[in-house]
Design a protein around this motif. Structure first.
Motif, PDB file in Angstrom:
ATOM      1  N   ILE A 149      86.832  78.808  38.874  1.00  0.00           N
ATOM      2  CA  ILE A 149      85.411  78.731  39.235  1.00  0.00           C
ATOM      3  C   ILE A 149      85.257  79.402  40.595  1.00  0.00           C
ATOM      4  O   ILE A 149      85.598  78.823  41.633  1.00  0.00           O
ATOM      5  N   ASN A 150      84.777  80.640  40.588  1.00  0.00           N
ATOM      6  CA  ASN A 150      84.665  81.419  41.817  1.00  0.00           C
ATOM      7  C   ASN A 150      83.312  81.235  42.493  1.00  0.00           C
ATOM      8  O   ASN A 150      82.301  81.000  41.824  1.00  0.00           O
ATOM      9  N   SER A 151      83.306  81.342  43.821  1.00  0.00           N
ATOM     10  CA  SER A 151      82.106  81.452  44.652  1.00  0.00           C
ATOM     11  C   SER A 151      81.320  80.149  44.809  1.00  0.00           C
ATOM     12  O   SER A 151      80.639  79.960  45.819  1.00  0.00           O
ATOM     13  N   SER A 158      84.735  78.734  27.807  1.00  0.00           N
ATOM     14  CA  SER A 158      85.660  79.840  28.027  1.00  0.00           C
ATOM     15  C   SER A 158      85.496  80.329  29.457  1.00  0.00           C
ATOM     16  O   SER A 158      84.542  79.956  30.164  1.00  0.00           O
ATOM     17  N   GLN A 159      86.412  81.175  29.900  1.00  0.00           N
ATOM     18  CA  GLN A 159      86.332  81.683  31.260  1.00  0.00           C
ATOM     19  C   GLN A 159      85.058  82.484  31.486  1.00  0.00           C
ATOM     20  O   GLN A 159      84.509  82.484  32.604  1.00  0.00           O
ATOM     21  N   SER A 160      84.540  83.121  30.469  1.00  0.00           N
ATOM     22  CA  SER A 160      83.299  83.886  30.631  1.00  0.00           C
ATOM     23  C   SER A 160      82.132  82.979  31.006  1.00  0.00           C
ATOM     24  O   SER A 160      81.230  83.381  31.744  1.00  0.00           O
ATOM     25  N   ASP A 161      82.136  81.737  30.528  1.00  0.00           N
ATOM     26  CA  ASP A 161      81.094  80.786  30.928  1.00  0.00           C
ATOM     27  C   ASP A 161      81.199  80.477  32.417  1.00  0.00           C
ATOM     28  O   ASP A 161      80.179  80.350  33.112  1.00  0.00           O
ATOM     29  N   ALA A 162      82.422  80.359  32.915  1.00  0.00           N
ATOM     30  CA  ALA A 162      82.618  80.119  34.341  1.00  0.00           C
ATOM     31  C   ALA A 162      82.222  81.342  35.158  1.00  0.00           C
ATOM     32  O   ALA A 162      81.627  81.222  36.235  1.00  0.00           O
ATOM     33  N   ASP A 163      82.517  82.530  34.633  1.00  0.00           N
ATOM     34  CA  ASP A 163      82.157  83.760  35.345  1.00  0.00           C
ATOM     35  C   ASP A 163      80.649  83.917  35.458  1.00  0.00           C
ATOM     36  O   ASP A 163      80.154  84.527  36.415  1.00  0.00           O
ATOM     37  N   SER A 164      79.914  83.349  34.505  1.00  0.00           N
ATOM     38  CA  SER A 164      78.459  83.511  34.520  1.00  0.00           C
ATOM     39  C   SER A 164      77.792  82.773  35.682  1.00  0.00           C
ATOM     40  O   SER A 164      76.643  83.061  36.009  1.00  0.00           O
ATOM     41  N   ILE A 197      81.326  74.695  30.041  1.00  0.00           N
ATOM     42  CA  ILE A 197      82.300  75.785  30.061  1.00  0.00           C
ATOM     43  C   ILE A 197      83.231  75.657  28.869  1.00  0.00           C
ATOM     44  O   ILE A 197      84.028  74.716  28.780  1.00  0.00           O
ATOM     45  N   SER A 243      79.316  82.618  38.740  1.00  0.00           N
ATOM     46  CA  SER A 243      79.991  83.059  39.958  1.00  0.00           C
ATOM     47  C   SER A 243      79.018  83.558  41.017  1.00  0.00           C
ATOM     48  O   SER A 243      79.380  83.658  42.191  1.00  0.00           O
TER      49      SER A 243
END
Length: 394
Positions: A59-61, A30-36, A28, A38
């Motif tokens: 880090i969602n879900s 950036s936040q977009s890496d974490a969103d990927s 990770i 989810s």
């Protein structure tokens, strides 16, 4: 129709394989890496937070990480929030994240290992459910004020060191510790409560103001206190331990271990200048050496039957008699070198060093051999073996 069903079945399998492949190791930046990730309820690999990451990480879900969560030298990372994460299979490792202020893991209950080092801005934890399972826990050089949310039932190594703001530790659920429990270099008024700890291996304490372990029954290794600030130590259920050391505890007035009957190693009480007496009414056997020196006036070792190593008992203000101990030496109940002085201006421990903090330097001790001595100033695991080996030289 059968061909269409086959096509959709193959498509579904392909989607599952793709999803599985996308839920492995992730770095990770950036936040977009974490969103990927989810869409993944479980990650089958490691989550590595790159040192370039900046700001708050969410880090969602994700509910399960089978590998580790790692952040090393991520100096711009300010928080990690994982509201659904329940378990981390291997290590939760955070090192040199100097701006990290928040860890919010509301559902986290299980971690393979916690290793946090050099997190000076981290002051508290948001672990609402509480971590009840962890192998080893090392927390050093953080800004934490308490360990609320770490609610372990069992632990291997539990090492809490160099946390200058840590004021209180209460781990109510902890029942068993299978490796070193070590508190050192934290706030010098640190209060420690381990009310349900029944068995442990090695336990060492430095720079604390109180410790409560009322349920402790058995120690497989060492119990040691150096430079603490508590006035009384009470272990009402402790029956056995290996090496036991109380050294340089300048406010200690009372040691109460009424059920202690066996020390499988050496027993050292020295340089505790406010200690008024040593009363161990159930103590029967010490397989190493007994080395008590200080300013105490009372000694009760009424059940003592054997000391395999040496025996050194010296005080400035003793109102006790050495006669019984003389007899024990004569009958070889005490098998090592022997010295007993109820009243002496300069009591020494068995290696010739001062037994009080009011007198410094080495004092010659005619007839006292290092063969039965221990170094009270140097805590070390495995002193039992040393005591036993040295006793054989006598």
């Amino acid at each position: 129709m059968s061909l269409i069903r086959y096509f959709f079945h193959a498509l579904t399998v392909a989607q599952l394989v793709f999803a599985e492949n996308s839920c492995g190791d992730v770095t990770i930046q950036s936040q977009s890496d974490a969103d990927s990730i989810s869409g993944c309820s479980a990650l089958s690999g490691n989550v590595k937070i790159d040192e370039t990451f900046s700001g708050d990480l969410i880090i969602n879900s994700v509910q399960k990480v089978t590998g580790s969560i790692i952040a090393n030298n991520a100096t711009q990372l300010t928080s990690i929030i994982a509201p659904s994460l329940e378990s981390i299979g291997h290590s939760f490792s955070l090192t040199s994240c100097t701006r990290l202020t928040q860890l919010n893991f509301a559902d986290l209950t299980s971690v393979g290992e916690i290793y946090w080092e050099a997190l000076p801005a981290l002051q508290s934890l948001t672990f609402n459910t509480g971590v009840t399972e962890a192998g080893d826990v090392t927390i050093t050089n953080t800004g934490l004020q308490n360990l609320d949310g770490i609610s372990l039932k069992t632990v291997g190594k539990f090492q809490i060191t160099d946390n200058p703001n840590l004021k209180k530790i209460n781990i109510n659920n902890l029942q068993n510790a299978t490796d070193l429990v070590d508190f050192a270099g934290n706030w010098d008024k640190l209060e420690i409560e381990l009310p349900n700890l029944g068995t442990a291996y090695n336990m060492t304490f430095r720079n604390i103001s109180s410790v409560s372990m009322p349920s402790l029954e058995k120690l497989m290794g060492q119990l040691g206190f150096w430079g603490t600030k508590f006035e009384s130590f009470f272990a009402p259920n402790l029956t056995s331990a290996a090496d036991v050391t109380f050294n340089d505890n300048d406010k200690l007035t009372n040691i109460s271990m009424p059920e202690l009957n066996k020390v499988i190693g050496g027993f050292v009480i020295t340089r505790n200048d406010k200690l008024v007496g040593i009363e161990l009414p159930a103590l029967k056997s010490v397989t190493g050496a007994i080395d008590f020196s200080g300013t105490f006036d009372k000694v009760d070792l009424g059940s003592l039957e054997e000391v395999d190593g040496g025996f050194n008992l010296q005080s400035t203000d003793g109102k006790f008699s050495c006669e019984n101990f003389d007899n024990m030496k004569d009958t070889h109940t005490i098998r090592g070198t022997y010295k007993c002085k109820a009243v002496t201006d300069h009591p020494t421990n068995s290696n010739g060093k001062s037994g009080t903090s009011t007198f410094h330097g080495n004092v010659s001790s005619t007839g006292t051999s290092n063969a039965a001595s221990s170094s009270a100033a140097v805590p070390a695991t495995g002193l039992a073996a040393l005591f036993f080996a040295l006793a054989q030289l006598v």
